[in-house]
Motif scaffolding. Structure first.
Motif, short mmCIF file in Angstrom:
data_model
loop_
_atom_site.label_atom_id
_atom_site.label_comp_id
_atom_site.label_asym_id
_atom_site.label_seq_id
_atom_site.Cartn_x
_atom_site.Cartn_y
_atom_site.Cartn_z
N ARG A 104 38.29 5.17 16.79
CA ARG A 104 39.36 6.02 16.29
C ARG A 104 38.92 7.48 16.19
O ARG A 104 39.68 8.40 16.52
N MET A 108 40.58 10.60 18.10
CA MET A 108 41.04 11.79 17.37
C MET A 108 40.33 13.04 17.86
O MET A 108 40.94 14.10 18.01
N ASP A 338 48.49 15.30 11.91
CA ASP A 338 47.45 14.39 12.40
C ASP A 338 46.26 14.39 11.45
O ASP A 338 45.68 13.34 11.15
N LEU A 342 44.71 11.31 9.34
CA LEU A 342 43.29 10.98 9.40
C LEU A 342 42.69 10.92 8.00
O LEU A 342 41.92 10.00 7.68
#
Length: 417
Positions: A104, A108, A338, A342
């Motif tokens: 992940r 990202m 985003d 996160l």
């Protein structure tokens, strides 16, 4: 008669009416000795039974302790096996979790890198356009310097009326074309009333256009100069009156033809192609300047027109920058969304890690207690004396309990919890 019999019948002492003889004393002593012997035998038999009972109880305690020690050893080995299984499970789960987090984070990082590269390209393009505009400004400044050197030759150029009109138009077009992009202006554009101004500057954000007129009447001005050179006060006075009249007519014509509400700005420019003429007008014809202001007409020289064009250029550039800033703000807003997601996911992951750490700490605490209880059990002295055996039998004995959930918990009770 037996000679001993008198000896047994010999009185020893008298208690009231009763005489105690030697025979009585001997019988009493024999009876006492017999009682003592009986008591001694009973005591010895009781002591033997007590020792036998104590030995039997000690043996029973020893067998029970050995059985409990075996049970504890089995439970400890089972606990070690389960602890090893739990450690393997935690290791595998932690490896999977680390792999998922790494994937992940890589995704990202890729998205952030792509977004930052796009922003960098957009910023580079904006800076390149700004550099181009600065180069245009530098060119315009060079043109100003070159124009300053050509002011001396203006009288010769303005001697002919046709040449004079073409010169004023060309000077105005050159200044406008150097300062504005091609789509921001139009020469000889047709208005809704059919009139055609020399230049129409398109304003940003849907604002009305700005009109620039370059047809300045210089015939009367030249007559004033000629009368001054000939030293004719009457001719100079007549030329001055004609100049005022021509300027009034031209101001009125610009106001009536080019000032259209909602289509053009409320103010129009009247271009004078000479800095010296502009200075003379503001110095000696202040009334004309005030009349032009009241009619919403601004008299501009080449330098003032260039400055106004630069201001318009800055406004246009600001409008374009605002459009780009809107796009950048949109991208930054999406980037912040985003980043927020996160942060939320990382916090959830931190919560899972904290819960796992608490569970491990509880397991370690339980194992530490089990170890301490085992050490206490190992330190017990089995087969001790009567007092120790009786104390061991008083209830302070180790116990083993298994929970109903299937996980084994070892608890040793030795007088405290």
């Amino acid at each position: 008669m037996d000679p001993i019999e008198p000896l047994f019948s010999q009185p020893l002492f008298t208690l009231g009416d009763t005489t105690i003889t030697v025979a009585h004393a001997l019988l009493a002593g024999a009876g006492l000795i017999l009682v003592l012997v009986v008591l001694l035998v009973a005591t010895l038999m009781r002591a033997a039974r007590t020792r036998a009972t104590a030995a039997a109880e000690a043996a029973a305690h020893a067998r029970e302790a050995e059985a409990r020690m075996a049970e504890i050893t089995r439970a400890q080995s089972e606990m070690q096996g389960r602890m090893a299984t739990i450690a393997d499970v935690f290791g595998s789960r932690q490896g999977e979790l680390n792999k998922a987090i790494s994937e992940r984070l890589d995704a990202m990082t890729g998205r952030l890198g792509q977004s930052m590269s796009q922003q960098a390209r957009a910023t580079h393009e904006s800076l390149a356009k700004l550099q181009e505009r600065l180069a245009v400004i530098d060119t315009a400044q060079g043109n100003i310097q070159s124009l300053a050197g050509q002011v001396v030759q203006l009288q010769q150029i303005l001697a002919n009326k046709q040449t004079r009109g073409a010169f004023g138009q060309s000077r105005m077009e050159a200044i406008v074309a150097d300062g504005l992009p091609s789509g921001a202006y139009e020469f000889q554009a047709t208005l809704s009333n059919g009139n055609r101004p020399d230049c129409l500057v398109r304003m940003p954000n849907g604002a009305p256009s700005l009109v620039i007129d370059a047809k300045f009447p210089l015939e009367s001005w030249n007559a004033i100069r000629a009368a001054g050179e000939n030293e004719s006060p009457e001719a100079e006075k007549q030329a001055t009156q004609a100049f005022r009249r021509d300027i009034d007519v031209h101001i009125k014509a610009i106001s009536e033809r080019y000032l259209i509400q909602g289509e053009t700005q409320e103010t129009a420019f009247m271009f004078v192609p000479s800095e010296s003429i502009f200075a003379e007008i503001h110095e000696n014809f202040e009334a004309l300047v005030q009349r032009a202001h009241r009619a919403r007409i601004v008299i501009v020289s080449p330098s003032l027109l260039m400055l106004s064009i630069q201001v318009i250029q800055a406004v246009l550039k600001d409008a374009r920058m605002r459009e780009q800033a809107h796009l950048i703000q949109g991208e930054v807003a999406r980037l912040m969304l985003d980043v927020g997601r996160l942060d939320e996911r990382v916090r959830k992951l931190q919560t899972h890690f904290s819960q796992a750490n608490r569970d491990i700490d509880m397991i370690l605490t339980s194992t530490e207690k089990v170890t301490k209880r085992g050490e206490k059990i190992e330190a017990l002295e089995l087969g001790a004396a009567d007092g120790g055996a009786a104390e061991a039998d008083s209830g302070s004995q180790p116990k083993v309990a298994e929970s109903k959930t299937g996980s084994l918990r070892l608890r040793v009770v030795d007088g405290d919890d």
